[in-house]
Design a protein around this motif. Structure first.
Motif, PDB file in Angstrom:
ATOM      1  N   UNK A  78     -47.907  -7.374  49.488  1.00  0.00           N
ATOM      2  CA  UNK A  78     -48.073  -7.084  50.914  1.00  0.00           C
ATOM      3  C   UNK A  78     -47.570  -5.686  51.251  1.00  0.00           C
ATOM      4  N   UNK A  79     -46.425  -5.330  50.687  1.00  0.00           N
ATOM      5  CA  UNK A  79     -45.872  -4.002  50.934  1.00  0.00           C
ATOM      6  C   UNK A  79     -46.796  -2.914  50.385  1.00  0.00           C
ATOM      7  N   UNK A  80     -47.342  -3.138  49.195  1.00  0.00           N
ATOM      8  CA  UNK A  80     -48.251  -2.156  48.605  1.00  0.00           C
ATOM      9  C   UNK A  80     -49.519  -2.018  49.446  1.00  0.00           C
ATOM     10  N   UNK A  81     -50.014  -3.128  49.983  1.00  0.00           N
ATOM     11  CA  UNK A  81     -51.188  -3.061  50.854  1.00  0.00           C
ATOM     12  C   UNK A  81     -50.896  -2.242  52.114  1.00  0.00           C
ATOM     13  N   UNK A  82     -49.707  -2.411  52.667  1.00  0.00           N
ATOM     14  CA  UNK A  82     -49.330  -1.627  53.846  1.00  0.00           C
ATOM     15  C   UNK A  82     -49.230  -0.143  53.501  1.00  0.00           C
ATOM     16  N   UNK A  83     -48.643   0.142  52.346  1.00  0.00           N
ATOM     17  CA  UNK A  83     -48.544   1.539  51.915  1.00  0.00           C
ATOM     18  C   UNK A  83     -49.936   2.126  51.649  1.00  0.00           C
ATOM     19  N   UNK A  84     -50.805   1.328  51.089  1.00  0.00           N
ATOM     20  CA  UNK A  84     -52.156   1.791  50.767  1.00  0.00           C
ATOM     21  C   UNK A  84     -52.945   2.122  52.026  1.00  0.00           C
ATOM     22  N   UNK A  85     -52.729   1.368  53.079  1.00  0.00           N
ATOM     23  CA  UNK A  85     -53.493   1.566  54.311  1.00  0.00           C
ATOM     24  C   UNK A  85     -52.994   2.734  55.154  1.00  0.00           C
ATOM     25  N   UNK A  86     -51.885   3.313  54.798  1.00  0.00           N
ATOM     26  CA  UNK A  86     -51.344   4.439  55.548  1.00  0.00           C
ATOM     27  C   UNK A  86     -52.088   5.722  55.162  1.00  0.00           C
ATOM     28  N   UNK A  87     -52.670   6.390  56.130  1.00  0.00           N
ATOM     29  CA  UNK A  87     -53.394   7.636  55.844  1.00  0.00           C
ATOM     30  C   UNK A  87     -52.437   8.718  55.348  1.00  0.00           C
ATOM     31  N   UNK A  88     -51.188   8.679  55.807  1.00  0.00           N
ATOM     32  CA  UNK A  88     -50.187   9.649  55.332  1.00  0.00           C
ATOM     33  C   UNK A  88     -49.977   9.473  53.827  1.00  0.00           C
ATOM     34  N   UNK A  89     -49.831   8.237  53.377  1.00  0.00           N
ATOM     35  CA  UNK A  89     -49.624   7.970  51.955  1.00  0.00           C
ATOM     36  C   UNK A  89     -50.855   8.341  51.137  1.00  0.00           C
ATOM     37  N   UNK A  90     -52.038   8.067  51.678  1.00  0.00           N
ATOM     38  CA  UNK A  90     -53.266   8.445  50.978  1.00  0.00           C
ATOM     39  C   UNK A  90     -53.320   9.951  50.799  1.00  0.00           C
ATOM     40  N   UNK A  96     -51.108  14.943  45.295  1.00  0.00           N
ATOM     41  CA  UNK A  96     -50.491  14.858  43.964  1.00  0.00           C
ATOM     42  C   UNK A  96     -51.565  14.825  42.880  1.00  0.00           C
ATOM     43  N   UNK A  97     -52.653  14.114  43.147  1.00  0.00           N
ATOM     44  CA  UNK A  97     -53.754  14.036  42.189  1.00  0.00           C
ATOM     45  C   UNK A  97     -54.385  15.414  41.981  1.00  0.00           C
ATOM     46  N   UNK A  98     -54.622  16.130  43.063  1.00  0.00           N
ATOM     47  CA  UNK A  98     -55.210  17.482  42.974  1.00  0.00           C
ATOM     48  C   UNK A  98     -54.272  18.418  42.231  1.00  0.00           C
ATOM     49  N   UNK A  99     -52.975  18.312  42.505  1.00  0.00           N
ATOM     50  CA  UNK A  99     -51.997  19.160  41.816  1.00  0.00           C
ATOM     51  C   UNK A  99     -51.984  18.862  40.317  1.00  0.00           C
ATOM     52  N   UNK A 100     -52.077  17.592  39.956  1.00  0.00           N
ATOM     53  CA  UNK A 100     -52.086  17.213  38.542  1.00  0.00           C
ATOM     54  C   UNK A 100     -53.339  17.739  37.852  1.00  0.00           C
TER      55      UNK A 100
END
Length: 121
Positions: A78-90, A96-100
């Motif tokens: 549930x916590x991961x789903x909440x984090x996933x739905x946050x546009x800030x976290x996305x 981070x993906x682009x930097x990598x």
């Protein structure tokens, strides 16, 4: 459509041809067996790499969120789903993906330059 005759096989007796065919069949079976073993090893390596990656990422998650150790699996999901739905976290993950990717491209470019110069160090 007729096949051209191979002079190598025309001079062989029937027994030699049968022996040659049996040897070829055995070599084919051995090659197929070897291929299957290599595919199994590849799957094992991929599974180990995935397991290692998941363990490392889970450890990093627990390091950042130490209280997550006491949560049930459903609560973590549930916590991961909440984090996933946050546009800030996305946005953070995307950056981070682009930097990598950029870092990987730089490392490849540096390796190419070293190769072109003949520097193996």
């Amino acid at each position: 459509m007729s096949r051209a005759k191979n002079p190598k096989y025309e001079s062989m007796s029937l027994e030699e041809l049968k022996a040659n065919m049996e040897k070829s069949r055995q070599e084919l079976e051995a090659a197929i067996h070897h291929k299957n073993i290599l595919e199994q090893r590849k799957k094992l390596v991929e599974r180990r790499e995935r397991s290692h990656r998941l363990i490392v990422k889970g450890a990093e998650f627990e390091k950042v969120f130490p209280l997550s150790r006491d949560l049930e699996q459903e609560d973590v999901q549930d916590m991961m789903n909440q984090l996933q739905n946050s546009s800030y976290n996305k946005s953070i993950v995307r950056q981070a993906h682009i930097a990598a990717l950029h870092k990987d491209q730089q490392q490849i470019a540096e390796a190419v330059k070293k190769t072109e110069k003949g520097d193996d160090s």
